[in-house]
Design a protein around this motif. Structure first.
Motif, short mmCIF file in Angstrom:
data_model
loop_
_atom_site.label_atom_id
_atom_site.label_comp_id
_atom_site.label_asym_id
_atom_site.label_seq_id
_atom_site.Cartn_x
_atom_site.Cartn_y
_atom_site.Cartn_z
N HIS A 13 0.81 -1.22 0.03
CA HIS A 13 -0.14 -0.05 -0.04
C HIS A 13 1.00 1.25 0.04
O HIS A 13 0.23 2.48 0.12
CB HIS A 13 -0.92 0.00 1.25
N MET A 14 2.21 1.26 -0.08
CA MET A 14 3.06 2.30 -0.06
C MET A 14 4.05 2.15 -1.30
O MET A 14 4.02 1.24 -2.05
CB MET A 14 4.12 1.92 1.12
N SER A 15 4.28 3.47 -1.72
CA SER A 15 5.14 3.56 -2.90
C SER A 15 6.44 3.03 -2.48
O SER A 15 6.79 2.97 -1.59
CB SER A 15 5.17 5.08 -3.28
N ASN A 52 20.66 2.22 -8.07
CA ASN A 52 20.55 2.60 -9.54
C ASN A 52 18.81 2.30 -9.73
O ASN A 52 18.34 1.81 -10.80
CB ASN A 52 21.17 1.40 -10.54
N LEU A 53 18.15 3.08 -9.03
CA LEU A 53 16.79 3.23 -9.13
C LEU A 53 16.32 4.51 -9.14
O LEU A 53 15.23 4.91 -8.62
CB LEU A 53 16.14 2.37 -8.51
N GLU A 54 17.08 5.24 -9.67
CA GLU A 54 16.70 7.14 -9.78
C GLU A 54 15.40 7.22 -10.33
O GLU A 54 15.01 6.44 -11.35
CB GLU A 54 17.74 7.77 -10.66
N GLY A 55 14.45 7.92 -9.78
CA GLY A 55 13.27 8.16 -10.37
C GLY A 55 12.05 7.25 -9.87
O GLY A 55 11.02 7.51 -10.58
N PHE A 56 12.45 6.38 -9.07
CA PHE A 56 11.37 5.19 -8.98
C PHE A 56 10.65 5.63 -7.62
O PHE A 56 9.79 4.73 -7.04
CB PHE A 56 12.20 3.79 -8.64
N ALA A 57 10.79 6.87 -6.89
CA ALA A 57 10.24 7.05 -5.56
C ALA A 57 8.70 6.65 -5.69
O ALA A 57 8.30 6.41 -4.64
CB ALA A 57 10.61 8.21 -5.18
N ASN A 58 7.96 7.11 -6.59
CA ASN A 58 6.47 7.13 -6.73
C ASN A 58 6.14 5.75 -7.38
O ASN A 58 4.75 5.81 -7.34
CB ASN A 58 5.85 8.30 -7.50
#
Length: 218
Positions: free
Chosen positions: A93-95, A126-132
């Motif tokens: 249920h969390m990003s 190496n997961l830049e931009g994956f926060a959302n």
């Protein structure tokens, strides 16, 4: 035995009349101790004792000493011991960013500061931009990296691996395993791993203890 690292001092775990585990050892910073043996022999129960969550029905004695501090009777959240399981256990249920935020220490305050730490952590794996991103959109390897980083963000002083690579396919297993061991060495984390797979033990490169029925070391 040295002050730094993880010491299992005369640890004995019993289930009724059966002694499952009897171990006295020290794991130096950055080293990996592997525990192998058949299912039911007590490998995961040993990890439960180290993190302070021994299941009902088991009795234990002996000390757990981490970096010179006796943590045997501390609550789980005060022990500074991280653990990875064979399931990534990301909160669905969390990003991705929220999952990482859950691992951040409460002393890191302020939304902008916490966001900065999360973005830096994503860059590191190496997961830049994956926060959302929704965790369900990630590959198995990406989930494993997020789970590893979430645990590392809590700044543990020791690492436990409970069949952590068992559900990964052969190629991915090697990649994730190498990543975990690399971080353990880089952060000088004494690591205790339980596994059924000899390849895991070989990759760890440290001491390997084989447990037989009733916990007698081989």
């Amino acid at each position: 035995m040295g002050d730094q690292g993880l010491t299992l001092e005369n640890v004995e775990i019993r289930n009724g009349q059966n002694t499952l585990i009897s171990i006295n050892t020290h794991i130096a910073p950055g080293e990996v101790l592997t525990i192998m043996g058949p299912s039911g022999v007590g490998k995961s129960t040993l990890l439960s004792y180290v993190i302070g969550n021994l299941p009902p029905g088991f009795d234990a004695k002996g000390r757990i000493v981490l970096d010179g501090h006796d943590i045997t009777h501390l609550p789980t959240n005060k022990r500074r011991v991280g653990i990875l399981f064979q399931d990534d256990l990301l909160f669905p249920h969390m990003s991705v960013g929220e999952n990482l935020s859950f691992g951040l220490h409460a002393d890191i305050k302020g939304r902008a500061v916490r966001r900065m730490h999360i973005e830096a952590a994503l860059t590191e794996i190496n997961l830049e931009g994956f926060a959302n991103r929704d965790p369900e959109t990630l590959s198995g390897g990406q989930k494993a990296r997020v789970a590893l980083m979430r645990m590392l963000l809590s700044n543990p002083c020791a690492l436990l691996l409970d069949e952590a690579f068992a559900r990964l396919d052969t190629k991915l297993r090697g990649q994730v395993r190498n990543l975990v061991f690399e971080y353990a060495r880089k952060r000088d984390l004494p690591t205790l791993m339980v596994t059924h797979d000899q390849a895991d033990a070989d990759a760890a490169g440290g001491e390997c203890i084989h447990l037989l029925e009733f916990g007698k070391p081989n």
